[in-house]
Scaffold this motif. Structure first.
Motif, PDB file in Angstrom:
ATOM      1  N   ALA A  14       0.835  -1.198   0.000  1.00 28.40           N
ATOM      2  CA  ALA A  14       0.000   0.000   0.000  1.00 28.40           C
ATOM      3  C   ALA A  14       0.870   1.248   0.000  1.00 28.40           C
ATOM      4  O   ALA A  14       2.031   1.217   0.393  1.00 28.40           O
ATOM      5  CB  ALA A  14      -0.897   0.002   1.237  1.00 28.40           C
ATOM      6  N   SER A  15       0.283   2.326  -0.461  1.00 27.78           N
ATOM      7  CA  SER A  15       1.028   3.578  -0.441  1.00 27.78           C
ATOM      8  C   SER A  15       0.267   4.617   0.363  1.00 27.78           C
ATOM      9  O   SER A  15      -0.943   4.754   0.240  1.00 27.78           O
ATOM     10  CB  SER A  15       1.270   4.085  -1.863  1.00 27.78           C
ATOM     11  OG  SER A  15       0.043   4.306  -2.510  1.00 27.78           O
ATOM     12  N   GLY A  16       0.988   5.301   1.208  1.00 29.71           N
ATOM     13  CA  GLY A  16       0.433   6.397   1.981  1.00 29.71           C
ATOM     14  C   GLY A  16       1.194   7.650   1.601  1.00 29.71           C
ATOM     15  O   GLY A  16       1.723   7.761   0.496  1.00 29.71           O
ATOM     16  N   TYR A  17       1.250   8.574   2.517  1.00 31.13           N
ATOM     17  CA  TYR A  17       1.976   9.816   2.311  1.00 31.13           C
ATOM     18  C   TYR A  17       3.211   9.824   3.202  1.00 31.13           C
ATOM     19  O   TYR A  17       3.186   9.243   4.282  1.00 31.13           O
ATOM     20  CB  TYR A  17       1.090  11.015   2.688  1.00 31.13           C
ATOM     21  CG  TYR A  17      -0.104  11.162   1.789  1.00 31.13           C
ATOM     22  CD1 TYR A  17      -0.030  11.926   0.629  1.00 31.13           C
ATOM     23  CD2 TYR A  17      -1.308  10.529   2.084  1.00 31.13           C
ATOM     24  CE1 TYR A  17      -1.124  12.055  -0.212  1.00 31.13           C
ATOM     25  CE2 TYR A  17      -2.407  10.648   1.247  1.00 31.13           C
ATOM     26  CZ  TYR A  17      -2.315  11.418   0.101  1.00 31.13           C
ATOM     27  OH  TYR A  17      -3.386  11.535  -0.727  1.00 31.13           O
ATOM     28  N   PRO A  18       4.265  10.493   2.767  1.00 26.63           N
ATOM     29  CA  PRO A  18       5.378  10.685   3.692  1.00 26.63           C
ATOM     30  C   PRO A  18       4.832  11.398   4.935  1.00 26.63           C
ATOM     31  O   PRO A  18       3.948  12.260   4.826  1.00 26.63           O
ATOM     32  CB  PRO A  18       6.357  11.574   2.914  1.00 26.63           C
ATOM     33  CG  PRO A  18       6.012  11.331   1.470  1.00 26.63           C
ATOM     34  CD  PRO A  18       4.535  11.082   1.450  1.00 26.63           C
ATOM     35  N   ASP A  19       5.327  11.052   6.091  1.00 26.78           N
ATOM     36  CA  ASP A  19       4.800  11.622   7.328  1.00 26.78           C
ATOM     37  C   ASP A  19       4.801  13.148   7.323  1.00 26.78           C
ATOM     38  O   ASP A  19       3.871  13.769   7.828  1.00 26.78           O
ATOM     39  CB  ASP A  19       5.569  11.092   8.535  1.00 26.78           C
ATOM     40  CG  ASP A  19       5.261   9.627   8.813  1.00 26.78           C
ATOM     41  OD1 ASP A  19       4.296   9.080   8.225  1.00 26.78           O
ATOM     42  OD2 ASP A  19       5.991   9.027   9.624  1.00 26.78           O
ATOM     43  N   ALA A  20       5.814  13.754   6.730  1.00 25.39           N
ATOM     44  CA  ALA A  20       5.892  15.220   6.696  1.00 25.39           C
ATOM     45  C   ALA A  20       4.778  15.836   5.857  1.00 25.39           C
ATOM     46  O   ALA A  20       4.413  16.990   6.045  1.00 25.39           O
ATOM     47  CB  ALA A  20       7.249  15.660   6.162  1.00 25.39           C
ATOM     48  N   GLU A  21       4.208  15.064   4.938  1.00 23.86           N
ATOM     49  CA  GLU A  21       3.144  15.574   4.061  1.00 23.86           C
ATOM     50  C   GLU A  21       1.745  15.213   4.550  1.00 23.86           C
ATOM     51  O   GLU A  21       0.750  15.736   4.023  1.00 23.86           O
ATOM     52  CB  GLU A  21       3.335  15.021   2.647  1.00 23.86           C
ATOM     53  CG  GLU A  21       4.569  15.541   1.962  1.00 23.86           C
ATOM     54  CD  GLU A  21       4.762  14.921   0.592  1.00 23.86           C
ATOM     55  OE1 GLU A  21       3.759  14.515  -0.039  1.00 23.86           O
ATOM     56  OE2 GLU A  21       5.919  14.837   0.151  1.00 23.86           O
ATOM     57  N   PHE A  22       1.635  14.349   5.529  1.00 27.24           N
ATOM     58  CA  PHE A  22       0.335  13.853   5.974  1.00 27.24           C
ATOM     59  C   PHE A  22      -0.596  14.982   6.433  1.00 27.24           C
ATOM     60  O   PHE A  22      -1.699  15.128   5.907  1.00 27.24           O
ATOM     61  CB  PHE A  22       0.524  12.819   7.087  1.00 27.24           C
ATOM     62  CG  PHE A  22      -0.756  12.281   7.653  1.00 27.24           C
ATOM     63  CD1 PHE A  22      -1.572  11.468   6.894  1.00 27.24           C
ATOM     64  CD2 PHE A  22      -1.132  12.589   8.940  1.00 27.24           C
ATOM     65  CE1 PHE A  22      -2.764  10.966   7.407  1.00 27.24           C
ATOM     66  CE2 PHE A  22      -2.312  12.098   9.475  1.00 27.24           C
ATOM     67  CZ  PHE A  22      -3.130  11.283   8.702  1.00 27.24           C
TER      68      PHE A  22
END
Length: 124
Positions: free
Chosen positions: A74-82
């Motif tokens: 799965a793909s999420g967002y980099p934590d800095a972009e969340f």
């Protein structure tokens, strides 16, 4: 997010880097779902935009959770972009108050349950 925005951003980043990550994402998704339900009892034509924004934010949260549980598939967002992505979705539907409430209640829940405690000096 006004004066406390820097502090909230620091807290969210700290939580995403901690063992409380999954609990945070589950609680935030639940609270955004509750917010969406509240939108539908409100009056006015703007409620559909706000409901869509809440739905989009929930998709972001669930994608992040899925990426946490199954990073290989799965793909999420980099934590800095969340958080910036959540804010962008909220702003698209004038739903920032719903996001603020969901974040604040999630942070209170995490602290109250002992799942997370703010590191000394966080957000400063």
């Amino acid at each position: 997010m006004g004066d406390g925005a820097v502090n909230v951003r620091a807290q969210v980043r700290s939580i995403l880097a901690s063992e409380a990550r999954e609990t945070f994402l589950l609680a935030l998704g639940h609270r955004l779902g509750t917010s969406t339900r509240l939108v539908f009892v409100e009056e006015g034509p703007e409620r559909l935009r706000a409901a869509r924004a809440c739905n989009e934010m929930m998709i972001v949260v669930w994608s992040q959770l899925w990426a946490t549980r199954a990073p290989e598939t799965a793909s999420g967002y980099p934590d800095a972009e969340f958080l910036p992505v959540l804010l962008e979705k909220a702003d698209a539907g004038d739903a920032r108050p719903y996001l603020r409430d969901a974040l604040e209640s999630t942070l209170v829940h995490l602290r109250g349950s002992g799942a997370w405690s703010e590191p000394d000096g966080a957000g400063q």
